[in-house]
Enzyme design. Structure first.
Site: not given
Ligand SMILES: NC(=O)C1=CN([C@@H]2O[C@H](COP(=O)(O)OP(=O)(O)OC[C@H]3O[C@@H](n4cnc5c(N)ncnc54)[C@H](O)[C@@H]3O)[C@@H](O)[C@H]2O)C=CC1
Ligand SMILES: O=C([O-])CC(=O)C(=O)O
Length: 312
Positions: A123, A180
């Site tokens: 993700l 994306h």
């Molecule tokens: N592909 C998609 O459609 C989407 C992608 N994302 C992405 O997903 C990622 C996570 O988003 P959130 O959960 O909202 O962020 P968040 O900041 O709430 O959680 C990320 C977590 O990863 C942990 N982390 C950092 N380095 C780490 C490591 N080396 N090993 C294990 N854990 C580690 C952090 O401590 C934190 O708890 C972001 O990069 C965001 O942009 C989010 C929503 C949609």
């Molecule tokens: O917008 C962002 O950074 C997180 C993401 O990928 C989404 O919600 O589509």
């Protein structure tokens, strides 16, 4: 008779990871191991215990544990990777590339070491390039490293169409292809309400506005939240992919797949329609595209390649 329960590890216990963990547990897809860095071990254990304590109320049998130790993930069937940083207002997903590349490399190595047969779902953003990074760092075959974008982008499109038509979201289908990012390609021509092509139901101007809103759907949430990005719908999208694999459903879902000639692209991960089952991506479906659609897809692939240039 012995039944081995399925095991789903989720790396990153932040907003998306913990939301996905709770959904996986509620759906009883298997036991859940939530992993984060050592500095976040206690909050991770706390979230897992809190979820486990919801089990008697919601009546699910999945176990949920929190840890900072990859040994606990050993022999996972599916690993959901959400670790890293998320964007804030004013940032693009591509601004995350350097930091998250390093996170993906270390996570992929640990996961591959303890769960050599797992299917990895990515993700973390910028997700097309990060899925590629996990593919390279894990050494896994391409069918077992899959990124998430299209289910979420399509869900946003479906939400806006349902609102426009005042019809249940259940009856709206769509396909969003490409990277994306803002260059994603919502394929209106392959989108329907109850089997009726959307182009017959919504005038062009309104449809164009829906397409534009879909492209920047992630940014709309980032601006509203102020301090992070979307997590309910992204987590639901990851869990839909995990379920298709764990139950060998052979669903047709848009996912980020490694392309070797399909859609005229090679050597990159990009969002395309796929069949998801027990082997991961079992097939890439090649839809016939008009010249205009193919051009839009090429443009989106170029944007992904630009981000990949920033990879070390
Ligand atoms: N592909 C998609 O459609 C989407 C992608 N994302 C992405 O997903 C990622 C996570 O988003 P959130 O959960 O909202 O962020 P968040 O900041 O709430 O959680 C990320 C977590 O990863 C942990 N982390 C950092 N380095 C780490 C490591 N080396 N090993 C294990 N854990 C580690 C952090 O401590 C934190 O708890 C972001 O990069 C965001 O942009 C989010 C929503 C949609
Ligand atoms: O917008 C962002 O950074 C997180 C993401 O990928 C989404 O919600 O589509």
């Amino acid at each position: 008779m012995s039944h081995k329960r399925k095991k789903i590890s989720i790396i990153g216990s932040g907003f998306t990871g913990s939301t996905a963990a709770f959904l996986v547990a509620q759906k009883e897809l298997g036991d859940v191991v939530l992993v984060d860095i050592p500095q976040a071990e206690n909050p991770t254990k706390g979230k897992a215990l809190d979820m486990a304590e919801a089990a008697p109320i919601l009546s699910f049998d999945s176990q949920v544990t929190g840890t900072a130790n990859y040994e606990d993930t050993a022999d996972s069937d599916v690993v959901i990777i959400t670790a890293g940083i998320a964007r804030k207002p004013g940032m693009s997903r591509d601004d995350l590339v350097k930091t998250n590349q390093r996170v993906m490399e270390s996570v992929a190595k640990e996961v591959a070491n303890y769960s050599p047969n797992a299917i990895l779902l990515v993700l973390t953003n910028p997700v097309d390039a990060m899925t590629y990074t996990v593919y390279k760092a894990s050494g896994f075959p391409k069918n077992r490293v899959i990124g998430q974008s299209g289910i979420l982008d399509t869900a946003r499109f479906r939400t806006f169409v349902a609102e426009e038509l005042n019809i249940s979201v259940k009856d709206i289908s769509g396909f969003v292809l490409g990277g994306h990012g803002d260059t994603m390609v919502p394929l209106v021509r392959y989108s329907y309400a109850g089997g009726v092509p959307l182009e017959l139901l919504i005038d062009k101007e309104r449809l164009d506005a829906i397409v534009r809103r879909t492209r920047v759907g992630g940014g709309e949430i980032v601006n509203l939240l102020g301090n992070g990005s979307a997590y309910y719908a992204p987590a639901a999208a990851m869990v839909e992919m995990a379920e298709a694999i764990l139950k060998d459903q052979r669903r047709i879902l848009p996912t980020i797949a490694y392309l070797e000639g399909e859609y005229g692209q090679s050597g990159i991960y990009l969002g395309v329609p796929t069949i998801l089952g027990a082997e991961g991506i079992e097939e890439i479906i090649e839809l016939p595209l008009t010249d205009e659609e193919q051009q839009a897809l090429n443009y989106s692939a170029d944007a992904v390649k630009d981000v990949m240039q920033a990879l070390d």
